[in-house]
Design a protein around this motif. Structure first.
Motif, PDB file in Angstrom:
ATOM      1  N   GLY A 138      -1.202   5.320  15.011  1.00  0.00           N
ATOM      2  CA  GLY A 138      -1.693   3.949  14.538  1.00  0.00           C
ATOM      3  C   GLY A 138      -1.307   2.768  14.982  1.00  0.00           C
ATOM      4  O   GLY A 138      -1.998   1.925  15.557  1.00  0.00           O
ATOM      5  N   GLN A 139       0.123   2.896  15.208  1.00  0.00           N
ATOM      6  CA  GLN A 139       0.679   1.482  15.964  1.00  0.00           C
ATOM      7  C   GLN A 139       0.355   1.587  17.447  1.00  0.00           C
ATOM      8  O   GLN A 139       0.245   0.481  17.900  1.00  0.00           O
ATOM      9  N   LEU A 140       0.034   2.763  17.935  1.00  0.00           N
ATOM     10  CA  LEU A 140      -0.165   2.723  19.441  1.00  0.00           C
ATOM     11  C   LEU A 140      -1.311   2.091  19.647  1.00  0.00           C
ATOM     12  O   LEU A 140      -1.918   1.260  20.638  1.00  0.00           O
ATOM     13  N   HIS A 141      -2.426   2.066  18.842  1.00  0.00           N
ATOM     14  CA  HIS A 141      -3.612   1.205  19.082  1.00  0.00           C
ATOM     15  C   HIS A 141      -3.639  -0.078  18.661  1.00  0.00           C
ATOM     16  O   HIS A 141      -4.837  -0.815  18.464  1.00  0.00           O
ATOM     17  N   GLY A 142      -2.445  -0.587  18.044  1.00  0.00           N
ATOM     18  CA  GLY A 142      -2.441  -1.786  17.405  1.00  0.00           C
ATOM     19  C   GLY A 142      -3.189  -2.206  16.043  1.00  0.00           C
ATOM     20  O   GLY A 142      -3.655  -3.303  16.073  1.00  0.00           O
ATOM     21  N   ASP A 143      -3.410  -1.222  15.408  1.00  0.00           N
ATOM     22  CA  ASP A 143      -4.383  -1.301  14.145  1.00  0.00           C
ATOM     23  C   ASP A 143      -3.629  -1.251  12.861  1.00  0.00           C
ATOM     24  O   ASP A 143      -2.911  -0.609  12.434  1.00  0.00           O
ATOM     25  N   GLU A 144      -4.051  -2.517  12.119  1.00  0.00           N
ATOM     26  CA  GLU A 144      -3.170  -2.551  10.624  1.00  0.00           C
ATOM     27  C   GLU A 144      -4.033  -1.936   9.723  1.00  0.00           C
ATOM     28  O   GLU A 144      -3.771  -2.435   8.506  1.00  0.00           O
ATOM     29  N   ASP A 145      -5.139  -1.598  10.164  1.00  0.00           N
ATOM     30  CA  ASP A 145      -6.151  -1.229   8.920  1.00  0.00           C
ATOM     31  C   ASP A 145      -5.774   0.186   8.131  1.00  0.00           C
ATOM     32  O   ASP A 145      -6.070   0.302   7.088  1.00  0.00           O
ATOM     33  N   LEU A 146      -5.041   1.052   8.806  1.00  0.00           N
ATOM     34  CA  LEU A 146      -4.464   2.073   7.887  1.00  0.00           C
ATOM     35  C   LEU A 146      -3.699   2.022   6.957  1.00  0.00           C
ATOM     36  O   LEU A 146      -2.695   1.049   6.876  1.00  0.00           O
ATOM     37  N   ILE A 147      -3.545   2.408   5.933  1.00  0.00           N
ATOM     38  CA  ILE A 147      -2.964   2.341   4.728  1.00  0.00           C
ATOM     39  C   ILE A 147      -2.597   3.804   3.875  1.00  0.00           C
ATOM     40  O   ILE A 147      -3.317   4.604   3.923  1.00  0.00           O
ATOM     41  N   LEU A 148      -1.295   3.731   3.592  1.00  0.00           N
ATOM     42  CA  LEU A 148      -0.635   5.298   3.107  1.00  0.00           C
ATOM     43  C   LEU A 148      -1.090   5.039   1.646  1.00  0.00           C
ATOM     44  O   LEU A 148      -0.666   4.363   0.918  1.00  0.00           O
ATOM     45  N   VAL A 149      -2.019   6.099   1.357  1.00  0.00           N
ATOM     46  CA  VAL A 149      -2.326   6.324  -0.098  1.00  0.00           C
ATOM     47  C   VAL A 149      -0.989   7.106  -0.917  1.00  0.00           C
ATOM     48  O   VAL A 149      -0.729   6.782  -1.770  1.00  0.00           O
ATOM     49  N   HIS A 150      -0.658   8.123  -0.184  1.00  0.00           N
ATOM     50  CA  HIS A 150       0.273   8.951  -0.622  1.00  0.00           C
ATOM     51  C   HIS A 150       1.094   9.368   0.421  1.00  0.00           C
ATOM     52  O   HIS A 150       0.758  10.021   1.337  1.00  0.00           O
ATOM     53  N   GLU A 151       2.486   8.709   0.433  1.00  0.00           N
ATOM     54  CA  GLU A 151       3.619   8.848   1.344  1.00  0.00           C
ATOM     55  C   GLU A 151       4.332  10.225   1.350  1.00  0.00           C
ATOM     56  O   GLU A 151       5.187  10.188   2.209  1.00  0.00           O
ATOM     57  N   ALA A 294       4.163  15.280   5.427  1.00  0.00           N
ATOM     58  CA  ALA A 294       2.668  15.119   5.364  1.00  0.00           C
ATOM     59  C   ALA A 294       2.316  13.867   4.314  1.00  0.00           C
ATOM     60  O   ALA A 294       3.107  13.678   3.263  1.00  0.00           O
ATOM     61  N   VAL A 295       1.427  13.113   4.842  1.00  0.00           N
ATOM     62  CA  VAL A 295       0.912  11.824   3.817  1.00  0.00           C
ATOM     63  C   VAL A 295      -0.531  12.000   3.933  1.00  0.00           C
ATOM     64  O   VAL A 295      -1.333  12.598   4.834  1.00  0.00           O
ATOM     65  N   LEU A 296      -1.017  11.321   2.935  1.00  0.00           N
ATOM     66  CA  LEU A 296      -2.463  10.974   2.637  1.00  0.00           C
ATOM     67  C   LEU A 296      -2.781   9.454   3.192  1.00  0.00           C
ATOM     68  O   LEU A 296      -2.248   8.621   2.669  1.00  0.00           O
ATOM     69  N   VAL A 297      -3.784   9.430   4.197  1.00  0.00           N
ATOM     70  CA  VAL A 297      -3.661   8.041   4.853  1.00  0.00           C
ATOM     71  C   VAL A 297      -5.158   7.625   4.707  1.00  0.00           C
ATOM     72  O   VAL A 297      -6.333   8.650   4.767  1.00  0.00           O
ATOM     73  N   ALA A 298      -5.425   6.547   4.541  1.00  0.00           N
ATOM     74  CA  ALA A 298      -6.956   5.916   4.580  1.00  0.00           C
ATOM     75  C   ALA A 298      -7.052   4.852   5.382  1.00  0.00           C
ATOM     76  O   ALA A 298      -6.387   4.026   5.684  1.00  0.00           O
ATOM     77  N   SER A 299      -8.482   4.543   5.642  1.00  0.00           N
ATOM     78  CA  SER A 299      -8.853   3.249   6.301  1.00  0.00           C
ATOM     79  C   SER A 299      -9.020   2.239   5.338  1.00  0.00           C
ATOM     80  O   SER A 299      -9.893   2.407   4.173  1.00  0.00           O
ATOM     81  N   ARG A 300      -8.467   1.071   5.410  1.00  0.00           N
ATOM     82  CA  ARG A 300      -8.590  -0.072   4.545  1.00  0.00           C
ATOM     83  C   ARG A 300     -10.151  -0.679   4.318  1.00  0.00           C
ATOM     84  O   ARG A 300     -10.532  -0.741   3.195  1.00  0.00           O
ATOM     85  N   ARG A 301     -10.780  -0.590   5.626  1.00  0.00           N
ATOM     86  CA  ARG A 301     -12.078  -0.846   5.513  1.00  0.00           C
ATOM     87  C   ARG A 301     -13.001  -0.165   4.643  1.00  0.00           C
ATOM     88  O   ARG A 301     -13.849  -0.451   4.041  1.00  0.00           O
ATOM     89  N   SER A 302     -12.688   1.210   4.871  1.00  0.00           N
ATOM     90  CA  SER A 302     -13.540   2.239   4.398  1.00  0.00           C
ATOM     91  C   SER A 302     -13.406   2.322   2.704  1.00  0.00           C
ATOM     92  O   SER A 302     -14.555   2.345   1.997  1.00  0.00           O
ATOM     93  N   LEU A 303     -12.077   2.079   2.419  1.00  0.00           N
ATOM     94  CA  LEU A 303     -11.770   1.989   0.776  1.00  0.00           C
ATOM     95  C   LEU A 303     -12.664   0.755   0.253  1.00  0.00           C
ATOM     96  O   LEU A 303     -12.892   0.763  -0.838  1.00  0.00           O
ATOM     97  N   ILE A 304     -12.582  -0.486   0.945  1.00  0.00           N
ATOM     98  CA  ILE A 304     -13.166  -1.591   0.450  1.00  0.00           C
ATOM     99  C   ILE A 304     -14.652  -1.793   0.421  1.00  0.00           C
ATOM    100  O   ILE A 304     -15.659  -2.130  -0.334  1.00  0.00           O
ATOM    101  N   HIS A 314      -9.246   8.071  -5.520  1.00  0.00           N
ATOM    102  CA  HIS A 314      -8.817   8.051  -6.625  1.00  0.00           C
ATOM    103  C   HIS A 314      -8.353   9.491  -7.349  1.00  0.00           C
ATOM    104  O   HIS A 314      -7.408   9.993  -7.783  1.00  0.00           O
ATOM    105  N   GLU A 315      -9.586  10.274  -7.276  1.00  0.00           N
ATOM    106  CA  GLU A 315      -9.543  11.567  -7.763  1.00  0.00           C
ATOM    107  C   GLU A 315      -8.358  12.503  -6.985  1.00  0.00           C
ATOM    108  O   GLU A 315      -7.626  13.243  -7.613  1.00  0.00           O
ATOM    109  N   MET A 316      -8.428  12.488  -5.714  1.00  0.00           N
ATOM    110  CA  MET A 316      -7.431  13.151  -5.033  1.00  0.00           C
ATOM    111  C   MET A 316      -6.210  12.639  -5.271  1.00  0.00           C
ATOM    112  O   MET A 316      -5.161  13.269  -5.519  1.00  0.00           O
ATOM    113  N   LEU A 317      -5.822  11.460  -5.427  1.00  0.00           N
ATOM    114  CA  LEU A 317      -4.580  10.913  -5.668  1.00  0.00           C
ATOM    115  C   LEU A 317      -3.984  11.378  -7.085  1.00  0.00           C
ATOM    116  O   LEU A 317      -2.839  11.882  -6.960  1.00  0.00           O
TER     117      LEU A 317
END
Length: 429
Positions: A138-151, A294-304, A314-317
């Motif tokens: 994620g950091q290698l691509h310089g992208d801040e869009d990833l968001i940890l839903v469950h860490e 293991a973590v659950l990660v999501a795209s911030r853009r997709s969530l919005i 929400h249901e998975m969480l």
């Protein structure tokens, strides 16, 4: 976009054994011509003032990326099954599946690093991978869009660690500070580190003041890299052209090892540390770069922006939280004689291991005696951690409990999971 390339190869005819070497079959080689077609469909992008504005690809289904192989893949499927979210594959060889309980969800089986890359590109909306993979790619691509839903999904535990040989000049080196102060490392002779973590490795070294360091990139078992010399691997080419891609992949890995020469240290994932010890390597104090699971990660853009992603998240969480909270917890039920519910509750709360999640549930047990209904006993229901189970049963007996029943818990649902509130806050919703 589709690209078609015509390739000429000198391949053995079908009658030649797949195990024959190039020298034994070179006189019988015949030219073979075939075409390779590569199709790539990327998410639409918009370039504004040199910046790339990725928009979610126009599709209706929500996509979840899961590891395709290995222990992480098995444990991920087990977690989903325990949460009543079993993945259904019509054909085990297919890389696309579904979870019937989550409508409009498409499951993609991918390599962990590809899950992160596809989250960044917008081809996936959600993914389950190791935290180390998220931080590296994620950091290698310089992208801040990833968001940890469950860490903390409670499996896939490992650590990204720096390891050095136990022998030679490193025999008495047991800390990162001691390693950095070794006089051997100069601009002309830097510390040579081999790793597959090309972002986290250099970043860690720089942050800890190790300036004279060079990195070599390799995949596979890195424990063999710091040996006195890298053994030459004889690569026997004896495959049909259908296996060409895999053969080239293996060859490239071996070439990487050959090009390393001698390495001083590695940066790699460690679980138990057995493999390091078997290869005469050791971890050092201060050398742990990252603790991972293991973590659950999501795209911030997709969530919005993408319809349905937030609801499925929400249901998975909720399911993950309820199941993980219940792991290692037991319901304990006992009958206790008493004059009133309050008197029984006071006896139960006098014992430190019997308070439960919020306190004991005390309810009358009705029985009929001499034609009259009476409540001489009260049922006690509490939730007890596994490690305190036997002690709790003993304490119940001491205060008059009997007929003790114990059963494992499957879910513990809160009024609302704190991680959901945190996610909405992070999204500004």
């Amino acid at each position: 976009m589709s690209v078609v390339r015509t390739i000429f190869l000198q391949c053995p005819p079908a009658s030649i054994s797949p195990l024959s070497t190039p020298s034994s079959s070179s006189s019988n080689c015949v030219p073979v011509k075939f075409s390779v077609s590569c199709c790539s469909v990327a998410s639409p992008v918009t370039v504004v003032n040199g910046n790339v504005d990725r928009k979610p690809y126009e599709r209706n289904e929500v996509r979840l990326g899961l590891p395709s192989k290995g222990r992480m893949a098995t444990d991920t499927l087990d977690l989903l099954k325990d949460c009543q979210l079993s993945v259904k594959q019509v054909n085990p060889r297919q890389y696309v599946a579904e979870i019937p309980q989550l409508s409009n969800l498409e499951v993609w089986f991918q390599r962990p690093k590809d899950i992160v890359r596809k989250l960044v590109s917008g081809d996936l909306d959600l993914g389950i991978v190791g935290l180390d993979t998220v931080n590296e790619y994620g950091q290698l691509h310089g992208d801040e869009d990833l968001i940890l839903v469950h860490e903390a999904l409670d499996y896939g535990y490992c650590r990204l660690s720096l390891a050095i040989p136990k022998y030679g000049i490193f025999e008495n080196v047991n800390s990162l500070k001691e390693l950095s102060q070794m006089p051997q490392w100069t601009p002309e002779r830097p510390l040579r580190v081999v790793t597959g973590f090309t972002y986290l490795g250099p970043k860690f070294m720089k942050e800890n003041g190790l300036s004279h360091v060079t990195f070599s990139t390799a995949d596979g078992a890195l424990e063999a890299a710091p040996a006195v010399a890298v053994r030459y691997f004889e690569f026997v080419v004896g495959c049909y052209w259908l296996h060409l891609e895999r053969c080239l992949e293996i060859l490239l890995i071996e070439i990487r090892y050959l090009s390393m020469g001698i390495a001083d240290a590695i940066v790699d994932l460690v679980s138990s540390g057995t493999t390091l010890r078997e290869n005469n390597l050791k971890e050092i104090e201060g050398g742990v770069i990252l603790e991972s699971q293991a973590v659950l990660v999501a795209s911030r853009r997709s969530l919005i922006q993408r319809k349905g992603v937030l609801d499925i998240t929400h249901e998975m969480l909720e399911r993950f939280e309820a199941h993980l909270r219940a792991v290692g917890q037991f319901t304990v039920v006992a009958n206790m004689r008493g004059s009133s519910a309050e008197e029984v509750a006071e006896r139960v709360l006098s014992q430190p291991s019997l308070s439960g999640l919020q306190g004991p549930t005390v309810s009358p047990v009705f029985c009929k005696r001499d034609g009259k209904v009476a409540a001489d006993y009260y049922a006690i229901v509490i939730c007890v951690p596994k490690k305190a189970l036997y002690k709790s049963v003993q304490q119940l007996r001491v205060i008059g409990g009997s007929g003790v029943l114990v059963s494992p818990l499957t879910y513990i649902f809160d009024e609302e999971t704190p991680r959901w509130r945190q996610l909405l806050s992070n999204l500004g919703l």
